[in-house]
Design a protein around this motif. Structure first.
Motif, mmCIF file in Angstrom:
data_model
loop_
_atom_site.group_PDB
_atom_site.id
_atom_site.type_symbol
_atom_site.label_atom_id
_atom_site.label_comp_id
_atom_site.label_asym_id
_atom_site.label_seq_id
_atom_site.Cartn_x
_atom_site.Cartn_y
_atom_site.Cartn_z
ATOM 1 N N UNK A 291 9.282 -7.123 4.494
ATOM 2 C CA UNK A 291 8.439 -8.085 5.197
ATOM 3 C C UNK A 291 7.520 -8.849 4.249
ATOM 4 N N UNK A 292 7.262 -8.289 3.069
ATOM 5 C CA UNK A 292 6.392 -8.953 2.095
ATOM 6 C C UNK A 292 7.121 -9.001 0.755
ATOM 7 N N UNK A 293 7.348 -10.201 0.245
ATOM 8 C CA UNK A 293 8.057 -10.351 -1.031
ATOM 9 C C UNK A 293 7.217 -9.827 -2.188
ATOM 10 N N UNK A 294 7.892 -9.157 -3.133
ATOM 11 C CA UNK A 294 7.240 -8.703 -4.349
ATOM 12 C C UNK A 294 6.518 -7.372 -4.245
ATOM 13 N N UNK A 295 6.512 -6.761 -3.087
ATOM 14 C CA UNK A 295 5.786 -5.495 -2.903
ATOM 15 C C UNK A 295 6.352 -4.369 -3.752
ATOM 16 N N UNK A 296 7.667 -4.372 -3.966
ATOM 17 C CA UNK A 296 8.274 -3.263 -4.704
ATOM 18 C C UNK A 296 7.696 -3.122 -6.111
ATOM 19 N N UNK A 297 7.143 -4.167 -6.671
ATOM 20 C CA UNK A 297 6.584 -4.115 -8.025
ATOM 21 C C UNK A 297 5.284 -3.316 -8.104
ATOM 22 N N UNK A 298 4.547 -3.211 -7.005
ATOM 23 C CA UNK A 298 3.241 -2.538 -7.082
ATOM 24 C C UNK A 298 3.296 -1.057 -6.721
ATOM 25 N N UNK B 144 3.518 -1.950 6.624
ATOM 26 C CA UNK B 144 3.025 -3.161 5.977
ATOM 27 C C UNK B 144 3.181 -4.382 6.888
ATOM 28 N N UNK B 145 3.915 -4.225 7.972
ATOM 29 C CA UNK B 145 4.205 -5.358 8.849
ATOM 30 C C UNK B 145 2.946 -6.067 9.360
ATOM 31 N N UNK B 146 1.897 -5.332 9.772
ATOM 32 C CA UNK B 146 0.695 -6.039 10.229
ATOM 33 C C UNK B 146 0.055 -6.913 9.142
ATOM 34 N N UNK B 147 0.129 -6.480 7.894
ATOM 35 C CA UNK B 147 -0.395 -7.315 6.806
ATOM 36 C C UNK B 147 0.357 -8.636 6.752
ATOM 37 N N UNK B 148 1.666 -8.570 6.857
ATOM 38 C CA UNK B 148 2.492 -9.779 6.806
ATOM 39 C C UNK B 148 2.264 -10.654 8.034
ATOM 40 N N UNK B 149 2.135 -10.022 9.180
ATOM 41 C CA UNK B 149 1.998 -10.764 10.437
ATOM 42 C C UNK B 149 0.636 -11.431 10.570
ATOM 43 N N UNK B 150 -0.423 -10.780 10.115
ATOM 44 C CA UNK B 150 -1.781 -11.266 10.338
ATOM 45 C C UNK B 150 -2.366 -12.073 9.178
ATOM 46 N N UNK B 151 -1.661 -12.162 8.085
ATOM 47 C CA UNK B 151 -2.207 -12.837 6.899
ATOM 48 C C UNK B 151 -2.365 -14.333 7.120
ATOM 49 N N UNK B 152 -3.518 -14.830 6.742
ATOM 50 C CA UNK B 152 -3.751 -16.275 6.790
ATOM 51 C C UNK B 152 -3.003 -16.942 5.639
ATOM 52 N N UNK B 153 -3.066 -16.305 4.455
ATOM 53 C CA UNK B 153 -2.371 -16.815 3.278
ATOM 54 C C UNK B 153 -1.383 -15.754 2.793
ATOM 55 N N UNK C 263 -1.147 -11.521 0.070
ATOM 56 C CA UNK C 263 -0.942 -10.174 0.599
ATOM 57 C C UNK C 263 -0.643 -9.181 -0.515
ATOM 58 N N UNK C 264 0.271 -9.521 -1.412
ATOM 59 C CA UNK C 264 0.649 -8.604 -2.486
ATOM 60 C C UNK C 264 -0.560 -8.265 -3.347
ATOM 61 N N UNK C 265 -1.378 -9.263 -3.667
ATOM 62 C CA UNK C 265 -2.575 -9.002 -4.481
ATOM 63 C C UNK C 265 -3.571 -8.130 -3.731
ATOM 64 N N UNK C 266 -3.724 -8.346 -2.421
ATOM 65 C CA UNK C 266 -4.647 -7.528 -1.632
ATOM 66 C C UNK C 266 -4.192 -6.066 -1.598
ATOM 67 N N UNK C 267 -2.910 -5.842 -1.286
ATOM 68 C CA UNK C 267 -2.387 -4.477 -1.212
ATOM 69 C C UNK C 267 -2.464 -3.816 -2.586
ATOM 70 N N UNK C 268 -2.176 -4.559 -3.631
ATOM 71 C CA UNK C 268 -2.282 -4.024 -4.990
ATOM 72 C C UNK C 268 -3.716 -3.596 -5.303
ATOM 73 N N UNK C 269 -4.687 -4.418 -4.941
ATOM 74 C CA UNK C 269 -6.098 -4.068 -5.173
ATOM 75 C C UNK C 269 -6.495 -2.842 -4.362
ATOM 76 N N UNK C 270 -6.036 -2.758 -3.125
ATOM 77 C CA UNK C 270 -6.326 -1.600 -2.281
ATOM 78 C C UNK C 270 -5.740 -0.326 -2.890
ATOM 79 N N UNK C 271 -4.479 -0.379 -3.302
ATOM 80 C CA UNK C 271 -3.830 0.793 -3.894
ATOM 81 C C UNK C 271 -4.504 1.199 -5.207
ATOM 82 N N UNK C 272 -4.895 0.224 -6.010
ATOM 83 C CA UNK C 272 -5.587 0.540 -7.265
ATOM 84 C C UNK C 272 -6.946 1.182 -7.008
ATOM 85 N N UNK C 273 -7.673 0.707 -5.998
ATOM 86 C CA UNK C 273 -8.974 1.300 -5.657
ATOM 87 C C UNK C 273 -8.797 2.744 -5.188
#
Length: 170
Positions: free
Chosen positions: A65-72, A17-26, A30-40
């Motif tokens: 590296x990304x806060x709140x990820x454990x919830x998804x 998940x580190x690249x998501x955290x490192x490259x994110x503009x906002x 990130x958590x919402x994006x990864x959640x949407x990806x996992x749901x899809x």
């Protein structure tokens, strides 16, 4: 998602998940994006395994590296290095299993040329998740039950014969 559908993949491995955290503009998205990806992926009945490397290999501090990820995530497995009895070991623990009971004991994961093997729990040690294990004999009564062994018939001994000691000769 197009490649996953096109190749009819049944499993997807996201190595870090580190690249998501490192490259994110906002970073807040990130958590919402990864959640949407996992749901899809889940909607397509695709099993997804995601890894995240901690920044600290040893010591009591662990930071995601990304806060709140454990919830998804449905399941979270922690694999951690610990030094125990002068040897570097892999400690395996189940932090979360959604909709299921899980084994709360910490176990050593052996990685060898013969494959992976999960050892019995280290119930007499505490502080292993911190990477700083220590003996605590008062907890010996909390040891988990040993896994059932197969009931293979033992050869009978002749009366008067003593059992052999392991590695011994008669």
């Amino acid at each position: 998602m197009n490649l996953v559908s096109q190749h009819k993949y049944r499993r997807v491995f996201i190595d870090g998940l580190e690249p998501f955290a490192r490259e994110a503009i906002d970073p807040e998205r990130i958590t919402r994006f990864v959640s949407a990806l996992l749901n899809a992926l889940r909607d397509q009945h695709i099993t997804t395994l995601v890894t995240e490397q901690t920044h600290t290999l040893f010591g009591p501090d662990l930071h995601a590296s990304i806060k709140g990820m454990e919830a998804i995530f449905d399941n979270i497995i922690l694999l951690r290095f610990v030094e125990l009895h002068g040897r570097l070991r892999h400690l395996l623990s189940i932090l979360k299993m959604r909709d299921s009971d899980n084994d709360p004991f910490l176990r050593e994961l052996i990685i060898s040329s013969r494959g992976l093997r999960v050892q019995e729990a280290h119930a007499v040690l505490e502080g292993m998740v911190t990477g700083l294990p220590r003996h605590h004999p008062a907890h010996e009564e909390a040891a988990p039950p040993k896994p059932p062994r197969s009931k293979s018939p033992r050869p009978s001994r002749s009366p008067g014969r003593r059992p052999r000691k392991p590695g011994g000769h008669r």
